[in-house]
Design a protein around this motif. Structure first.
Motif, PDB file in Angstrom:
ATOM      1  N   VAL A  51       0.803  -1.224   0.000  1.00 56.13           N
ATOM      2  CA  VAL A  51       0.000   0.000   0.000  1.00 56.13           C
ATOM      3  C   VAL A  51       0.839   1.278   0.000  1.00 56.13           C
ATOM      4  O   VAL A  51       0.299   2.367  -0.081  1.00 56.13           O
ATOM      5  N   TYR A  90       0.082   4.410  -1.974  1.00 56.40           N
ATOM      6  CA  TYR A  90      -1.136   5.129  -1.637  1.00 56.40           C
ATOM      7  C   TYR A  90      -1.031   5.906  -0.331  1.00 56.40           C
ATOM      8  O   TYR A  90      -1.951   6.619   0.046  1.00 56.40           O
ATOM      9  N   TRP A  97       0.628   8.859   1.684  1.00 51.99           N
ATOM     10  CA  TRP A  97       1.423  10.058   1.447  1.00 51.99           C
ATOM     11  C   TRP A  97       1.659  10.854   2.716  1.00 51.99           C
ATOM     12  O   TRP A  97       2.437  11.797   2.728  1.00 51.99           O
ATOM     13  N   LYS A 102      -8.621  13.615  -0.144  1.00 51.06           N
ATOM     14  CA  LYS A 102      -7.431  12.791  -0.366  1.00 51.06           C
ATOM     15  C   LYS A 102      -7.703  11.399   0.175  1.00 51.06           C
ATOM     16  O   LYS A 102      -8.445  11.214   1.125  1.00 51.06           O
ATOM     17  N   LYS A 103      -7.044  10.417  -0.411  1.00 52.24           N
ATOM     18  CA  LYS A 103      -7.102   9.064   0.136  1.00 52.24           C
ATOM     19  C   LYS A 103      -6.065   8.970   1.244  1.00 52.24           C
ATOM     20  O   LYS A 103      -4.962   9.471   1.107  1.00 52.24           O
ATOM     21  N   TYR A 104      -6.431   8.346   2.333  1.00 51.81           N
ATOM     22  CA  TYR A 104      -5.486   8.131   3.414  1.00 51.81           C
ATOM     23  C   TYR A 104      -5.804   6.822   4.109  1.00 51.81           C
ATOM     24  O   TYR A 104      -6.887   6.294   3.984  1.00 51.81           O
TER      25      TYR A 104
END
Length: 154
Positions: A75, A78, A80, A151-153
């Motif tokens: 992962v 993905y 950041w 945002k993806k987190y």
């Protein structure tokens, strides 16, 4: 690796903490922990080891976690930012922040210790087994900054 189920897209645990626990006299227990469980226990609760030894435990745990993220579940592309959750207990060395910092370092990612803020004092959750009680304690305890909205987190 243990897959965690819940109200999120995905979650994993590196290992169990305790394999077995036998009650002894005087309210004590004989615990059989996993290797990772013992490291976490020593880091958080073993006051007989030096801070330098605790720093080494942080290194080992963070390295293990970073390798898990990079090599086992893939992962890392993905992720950041690493955002540690504030602790419920003050300690001379705060394991959560130290681990987050080292994991961010090993993953070459930034850390944001201000994203999740604790706005209500809470008791430790380690002895609270009932999910509804945990939820009640945590209700309204944290706020998240909106700067990562959309945002993806993980």
């Amino acid at each position: 690796m243990i897959t965690l189920k819940g109200n999120w897209k995905c979650g994993w645990a590196l290992d169990l903490h305790t394999l077995s626990s036998v009650s002894l006299r005087g309210g004590h227990f004989d615990n059989n922990r996993t290797k990772i469980g013992q490291m976490v226990y020593d880091l958080k609760y073993n006051n007989s080891i030096s801070n330098q030894d605790k720093i080494q435990l942080v290194e080992n745990l963070a390295f293990t976690a970073a390798n898990f993220l990079k090599n086992e579940i893939l992962v890392t592309p993905y992720i950041w930012v690493i955002a540690p959750v504030p602790s419920s207990k003050d300690r001379e060395l705060q394991p959560v922040y130290l681990l987050a910092d080292k994991i961010a370092y090993f993953l070459n990612r930034k850390i944001d210790g201000e994203y999740i803020k604790k706005i209500k004092n809470t008791n430790e959750l380690k002895s609270i087994e009932v999910l509804e009680e945990r939820q009640k304690i945590l209700d309204g305890a944290f706020i998240c900054d909106k700067r990562y909205k959309g945002k993806k987190y993980f």
